[in-house]
Design an enzyme around this catalytic site. Structure first.
Site, mmCIF file in Angstrom:
data_model
loop_
_atom_site.group_PDB
_atom_site.id
_atom_site.type_symbol
_atom_site.label_atom_id
_atom_site.label_comp_id
_atom_site.label_asym_id
_atom_site.label_seq_id
_atom_site.Cartn_x
_atom_site.Cartn_y
_atom_site.Cartn_z
ATOM 1 N N SER A 20 -10.472 1.325 9.894
ATOM 2 C CA SER A 20 -10.775 0.307 8.885
ATOM 3 C C SER A 20 -12.205 0.566 8.429
ATOM 4 C CB SER A 20 -10.674 -1.088 9.502
ATOM 5 O OG SER A 20 -11.565 -1.960 8.827
ATOM 6 N N HIS A 45 -7.692 2.780 6.188
ATOM 7 C CA HIS A 45 -7.352 1.367 5.965
ATOM 8 C C HIS A 45 -8.519 0.694 5.247
ATOM 9 C CE1 HIS A 45 -5.401 -2.494 7.095
ATOM 10 N NE2 HIS A 45 -6.644 -2.943 7.239
ATOM 11 N N ASP A 47 -10.137 -2.743 3.569
ATOM 12 C CA ASP A 47 -10.061 -4.198 3.619
ATOM 13 C C ASP A 47 -10.714 -4.819 2.392
ATOM 14 O OD1 ASP A 47 -8.792 -4.794 6.199
ATOM 15 O OD2 ASP A 47 -10.481 -3.661 7.010
ATOM 16 N N MET A 49 -11.571 -8.122 0.464
ATOM 17 C CA MET A 49 -11.730 -9.568 0.717
ATOM 18 C C MET A 49 -12.397 -10.222 -0.482
ATOM 19 S SD MET A 49 -12.971 -9.590 4.651
ATOM 20 C CE MET A 49 -12.389 -8.388 5.845
ATOM 21 N N HIS A 78 -5.421 -3.278 2.297
ATOM 22 C CA HIS A 78 -5.094 -4.599 2.842
ATOM 23 C C HIS A 78 -5.785 -5.651 1.982
ATOM 24 C CE1 HIS A 78 -5.647 -7.339 6.673
ATOM 25 N NE2 HIS A 78 -4.857 -7.887 5.767
ATOM 26 N N MET A 80 -6.867 -9.130 1.174
ATOM 27 C CA MET A 80 -7.080 -10.491 1.691
ATOM 28 C C MET A 80 -7.641 -11.298 0.530
ATOM 29 S SD MET A 80 -8.542 -9.257 5.336
ATOM 30 C CE MET A 80 -8.720 -7.594 4.749
ATOM 31 N N MET A 149 -1.267 -9.956 12.001
ATOM 32 C CA MET A 149 -2.698 -9.802 12.326
ATOM 33 C C MET A 149 -2.965 -10.256 13.759
ATOM 34 S SD MET A 149 -4.368 -8.591 9.690
ATOM 35 C CE MET A 149 -6.068 -9.007 10.101
ATOM 36 N N PHE A 155 -13.067 -10.909 9.157
ATOM 37 C CA PHE A 155 -14.234 -10.245 9.747
ATOM 38 C C PHE A 155 -13.803 -9.199 10.765
ATOM 39 C CE2 PHE A 155 -15.551 -14.426 8.380
ATOM 40 C CZ PHE A 155 -16.710 -14.147 7.662
ATOM 41 N N GLY A 156 -14.589 -8.132 10.858
ATOM 42 C CA GLY A 156 -14.414 -7.173 11.928
ATOM 43 C C GLY A 156 -15.053 -7.736 13.198
ATOM 44 N N GLY A 157 -14.808 -7.084 14.316
ATOM 45 C CA GLY A 157 -15.501 -7.435 15.557
ATOM 46 C C GLY A 157 -14.973 -8.645 16.296
ATOM 47 N N ASP A 184 -3.695 -5.096 13.365
ATOM 48 C CA ASP A 184 -5.048 -5.018 12.795
ATOM 49 C C ASP A 184 -5.895 -6.156 13.366
ATOM 50 O OD1 ASP A 184 -7.257 -4.781 11.138
ATOM 51 O OD2 ASP A 184 -6.190 -5.221 9.286
ATOM 52 N N GLY A 185 -6.992 -5.774 14.022
ATOM 53 C CA GLY A 185 -7.921 -6.770 14.550
ATOM 54 C C GLY A 185 -8.078 -6.653 16.051
ATOM 55 N N GLY A 186 -9.281 -6.317 16.502
ATOM 56 C CA GLY A 186 -9.570 -6.271 17.933
ATOM 57 C C GLY A 186 -8.913 -5.112 18.662
ATOM 58 N N GLY A 206 -11.665 -0.935 13.565
ATOM 59 C CA GLY A 206 -12.940 -0.899 12.863
ATOM 60 C C GLY A 206 -14.084 -0.684 13.832
HETATM 61 C C1 DX5 Z 1 -10.081 -8.083 9.482
HETATM 62 C C2 DX5 Z 1 -9.735 -6.727 8.881
HETATM 63 C C3 DX5 Z 1 -9.696 -5.631 9.871
HETATM 64 C C4 DX5 Z 1 -10.990 -5.403 10.581
HETATM 65 C C5 DX5 Z 1 -10.752 -4.682 11.859
HETATM 66 O O1 DX5 Z 1 -9.895 -9.066 8.539
HETATM 67 O O2 DX5 Z 1 -8.457 -6.775 8.271
HETATM 68 O O3 DX5 Z 1 -9.181 -4.410 9.317
HETATM 69 O O4 DX5 Z 1 -11.938 -4.764 9.830
HETATM 70 O O5 DX5 Z 1 -11.955 -4.631 12.544
HETATM 71 P P1 DX5 Z 1 -12.064 -4.656 14.146
HETATM 72 O O6 DX5 Z 1 -11.347 -3.450 14.620
HETATM 73 O O7 DX5 Z 1 -13.521 -4.639 14.377
HETATM 74 O O8 DX5 Z 1 -11.392 -5.935 14.619
HETATM 75 ZN ZN ZN Z 2 -7.365 -4.904 7.595
#
Ligand code: DX5
Ligand code: ZN
Length: 230
Positions: A20, A45, A47, A49, A78, A80, A149, A155-157, A184-186, A206
């Site tokens: 990502s 990927h 993102d 937003m 993706h 959002m 999800m 948000f990432g992280g 996707d996520g974590g 990410g």
């Molecule tokens: C969150 C995004 C993800 C995100 C993943 O809304 O869709 O793609 O960037 O980041 P990590 O891997 O840090 O959770």
């Molecule tokens: Zn994503």
């Protein structure tokens, strides 16, 4: 060949880690893409937003277009955002191969998924952790990719939400073998094994990649976790 055919190829090589780009260095996009390509990633990927559907704002079709010029890798976009139907043609023109919308962002995802397919891209449907799989049951026949999800989009992280694992099980039962399941996520070396054991084929990561100095090593570490569970 329609762009959505990339899903068949991604299925063949799955499980695959997709970076990502949320946390990549946009000031050095060319070298970031070179590093990811030499690490052997199968797709990117992206993102998008809008600051409305999610409280964060990233980028739009100009970055998709810039990436399209830099790489032949499939671009997994993706969205959002609210009113994705207004922009899908522009994302397609910019170079998106797969376009995923959120079920929570539209009244009826089915016509939007159909329009994405008519353009020639792969059509994806995503749900946030509070949304049950039952909400998208009627969309599954119109989707090439389904994404439960494992964090709230935005948000990432964030930490991986285990509730996504049960949704992957449900979705595998409800979808045909052509549909690809993404998570996707974590995703990191601790969570990737369970996600693949529950049927995730595309694993978006990410922080687990971009917070490391060596992207190839970070991806190899995650793939090693999958291998040792086989
Ligand atoms: C969150 C995004 C993800 C995100 C993943 O809304 O869709 O793609 O960037 O980041 P990590 O891997 O840090 O959770
Ligand atoms: Zn994503």
């Amino acid at each position: 060949m329609a762009r959505r055919d990339c899903i068949t190829r991604l299925k063949e090589i799955s499980p695959a880690v997709l970076p990502s780009l949320l946390l990549c260095d946009f000031g050095n996009l060319e070298s970031e893409i070179e590093k990811l390509e030499s690490a052997g990633v199968a797709a990117l990927h992206l993102d998008v937003m809008d600051g409305v559907f999610v409280p964060n704002f990233t980028y739009g079709m100009t970055i998709v277009h810039a990436l399209r010029k830099l790489t032949d890798l499939p671009l997994d976009v993706h969205l959002m955002m609210v009113h994705p139907e207004k922009y899908i043609a522009q994302f397609y023109e910019a170079g998106a191969d797969i376009i995923t919308i959120h079920a929570e962002a539209v009244d009826d995802p089915v016509p939007v998924l159909k329009s994405i397919r008519e353009l020639g891209a792969g059509a994806g449907i995503a749900i946030n952790p509070p949304t049950p799989v039952s909400e998208i049951r009627n969309c599954l026949a119109s989707a090439d990719l389904v994404l439960p999800m494992s964090v709230n989009a935005g948000f990432g992280g964030q930490s991986f939400d285990d509730a996504a694992l049960g949704k992957l099980d449900e979705l595998r039962e409800l979808t045909d073998e052509k549909t690809i399941l993404e998570i996707d996520g974590g995703i990191n070396a601790d969570t990737i094994g369970a996600a693949t054991q529950h049927g995730a084929e595309l694993l978006v990561a990410g922080s687990a990649i971009f917070k490391q100095d060596d992207y190839a090593e970070a991806i190899a570490n995650m793939m090693a976790q999958i291998e040792c569970l086989k």
